[in-house]
Design a protein around this motif. Structure first.
Motif, short mmCIF file in Angstrom:
data_model
loop_
_atom_site.label_atom_id
_atom_site.label_comp_id
_atom_site.label_asym_id
_atom_site.label_seq_id
_atom_site.Cartn_x
_atom_site.Cartn_y
_atom_site.Cartn_z
N GLU A 75 34.72 23.87 35.27
CA GLU A 75 35.77 23.29 34.44
C GLU A 75 37.15 23.66 34.97
OE1 GLU A 75 35.36 21.16 31.92
OE2 GLU A 75 33.23 21.20 32.45
N PRO A 76 38.19 22.83 34.69
CA PRO A 76 39.54 23.07 35.22
C PRO A 76 40.07 24.48 34.97
CG PRO A 76 39.42 20.91 34.25
CD PRO A 76 38.10 21.58 33.95
N GLN A 77 39.72 25.08 33.83
CA GLN A 77 40.27 26.41 33.54
C GLN A 77 39.73 27.46 34.51
OE1 GLN A 77 38.62 24.53 31.33
NE2 GLN A 77 37.05 25.68 30.21
N ASP A 78 38.65 27.14 35.23
CA ASP A 78 38.11 28.08 36.19
C ASP A 78 38.80 27.97 37.55
OD1 ASP A 78 34.77 27.43 34.97
OD2 ASP A 78 36.24 28.92 34.31
N TRP A 79 39.57 26.92 37.76
CA TRP A 79 40.15 26.68 39.06
C TRP A 79 41.15 27.75 39.45
CZ3 TRP A 79 41.33 20.74 38.54
CH2 TRP A 79 40.11 20.05 38.57
N SER A 80 41.84 28.33 38.48
CA SER A 80 42.83 29.35 38.81
C SER A 80 42.17 30.57 39.43
CB SER A 80 43.60 29.75 37.56
OG SER A 80 42.73 30.28 36.57
N ALA A 81 40.88 30.76 39.14
CA ALA A 81 40.16 31.90 39.70
C ALA A 81 39.71 31.63 41.12
CB ALA A 81 38.95 32.24 38.82
N ASN A 82 39.63 30.36 41.50
CA ASN A 82 39.23 30.00 42.86
C ASN A 82 40.03 28.78 43.32
OD1 ASN A 82 38.03 29.42 45.31
ND2 ASN A 82 35.94 29.71 44.58
N ARG A 83 41.20 29.06 43.90
CA ARG A 83 42.06 27.97 44.34
C ARG A 83 41.44 27.17 45.48
NH1 ARG A 83 43.56 32.95 45.32
NH2 ARG A 83 44.17 33.72 47.39
N LEU A 84 40.52 27.78 46.23
CA LEU A 84 39.84 27.06 47.29
C LEU A 84 38.92 25.99 46.71
CD1 LEU A 84 39.42 26.95 50.37
CD2 LEU A 84 37.50 28.53 50.06
N LEU A 85 38.29 26.32 45.60
CA LEU A 85 37.39 25.37 44.94
C LEU A 85 38.15 24.12 44.51
CD1 LEU A 85 34.40 25.21 43.99
CD2 LEU A 85 35.18 26.03 41.77
N LYS A 86 39.36 24.28 44.00
CA LYS A 86 40.17 23.14 43.58
C LYS A 86 40.49 22.23 44.75
CE LYS A 86 44.43 21.99 41.07
NZ LYS A 86 45.62 22.53 40.38
N GLN A 87 40.79 22.84 45.90
CA GLN A 87 41.07 22.04 47.09
C GLN A 87 39.85 21.25 47.53
OE1 GLN A 87 43.57 24.33 50.10
NE2 GLN A 87 43.11 25.96 48.64
N PHE A 88 38.69 21.89 47.49
CA PHE A 88 37.46 21.21 47.88
C PHE A 88 37.14 20.05 46.92
CE2 PHE A 88 35.87 24.99 50.42
CZ PHE A 88 35.88 24.30 51.64
N LYS A 89 37.47 20.22 45.66
CA LYS A 89 37.20 19.15 44.70
C LYS A 89 38.08 17.93 45.00
CE LYS A 89 36.45 18.12 39.83
NZ LYS A 89 36.35 18.65 38.45
N THR A 90 39.34 18.16 45.32
CA THR A 90 40.23 17.06 45.67
C THR A 90 39.72 16.33 46.91
OG1 THR A 90 42.15 18.18 44.71
CG2 THR A 90 42.58 16.42 46.30
N ILE A 91 39.29 17.09 47.91
CA ILE A 91 38.76 16.49 49.13
C ILE A 91 37.49 15.69 48.82
CG2 ILE A 91 37.66 17.01 51.34
CD1 ILE A 91 39.64 19.31 51.63
N SER A 92 36.65 16.20 47.94
CA SER A 92 35.43 15.49 47.56
C SER A 92 35.76 14.13 46.95
CB SER A 92 34.62 16.33 46.57
OG SER A 92 34.17 17.53 47.17
N LYS A 93 36.83 14.08 46.17
CA LYS A 93 37.25 12.80 45.58
C LYS A 93 37.78 11.86 46.67
CE LYS A 93 38.35 14.41 40.91
NZ LYS A 93 39.40 14.51 39.86
N LEU A 94 38.50 12.41 47.63
CA LEU A 94 39.00 11.59 48.73
C LEU A 94 37.85 11.02 49.55
CD1 LEU A 94 41.99 13.84 49.84
CD2 LEU A 94 42.17 11.51 48.94
#
Length: 208
Positions: A23-42
């Protein structure tokens, strides 16, 4: 430029990923995960965007440690492991993992000796490459014959001279992506400085 950003944002809003992400609230704990999610959407929107091949860059800092190095590295490696695990599962679910390659890079290695508070800035280092078409589970090139201070490749205080150039990994990746042979010297202007035996053949790194 603003129109392009708005267009891309609209494309990503309509993307539904194939796996369950934190969930989005977990992204602050792993900023790398957020980047990978954006790339997955791309990646998922590649057909709509008419993208044939793309490069993506993600980053995770904090590795330049001197104190409490073991604890810090354990935490950082856990973030890398989590990010890669979810991203690879998503690429497999999208059916594109065979067309995906990930490679790590850093602006410096680490010394083999301590500066009193851990290791210091070095030169040579390790990298890893993974992907659905990679010949995995192998150590390529050669591990140093000695890591003892004062060895043949030590230029002082445990700073190891790289035996193999960065091109050793990036050249086969570029060839796998379709780089024309006549463009090698333009894409990799330093190739002339290295013996060909220091460069990995594409057939060694990739299955096809």
């Amino acid at each position: 430029m603003i129109d392009n950003v708005e267009y891309l944002a609209g494309q990503l809003q309509n993307v539904t990923l194939s796996t369950t992400w934190p969930e989005p609230q977990d992204w602050s704990a792993n900023r790398l995960l957020k980047q990978f999610k954006t790339i997955s959407k791309l990646v998922a929107s590649r057909t709509t965007r008419k993208a044939e091949r793309e490069f993506f860059y993600v980053e995770l800092g904090g590795f330049d440690t001197h104190n409490d190095v073991h604890e810090t590295l354990d935490e950082l490696f856990a973030l890398v492991d989590e990010g890669l695990d979810v991203f690879v599962k998503e690429m497999k679910a999208q059916g594109v993992f065979e067309s995906v390659v990930l490679v790590t890079t850093s602006d410096f290695g680490r010394t083999m000796t301590s500066n009193g508070k851990g290791t210091d800035h070095g030169w040579a280092g390790n990298t890893f490459v993974l992907g659905g078409n990679i010949r995995g589970g192998e150590i390529y090139n050669e591990f140093p014959a000695s890591l003892v201070e004062g060895n043949l490749y030590d230029v002082g205080r445990g700073r190891m001279i790289p035996k193999y150039p960065w091109e050793s990994v990036m050249l086969p990746i570029a060839e796998w992506m379709g780089m024309d042979a006549q463009d090698k010297s333009t894409v990799f202007p330093n190739l002339q400085n290295f013996n060909s035996s220091r460069l990995l053949p594409t057939s060694m790194l990739f299955n096809t």
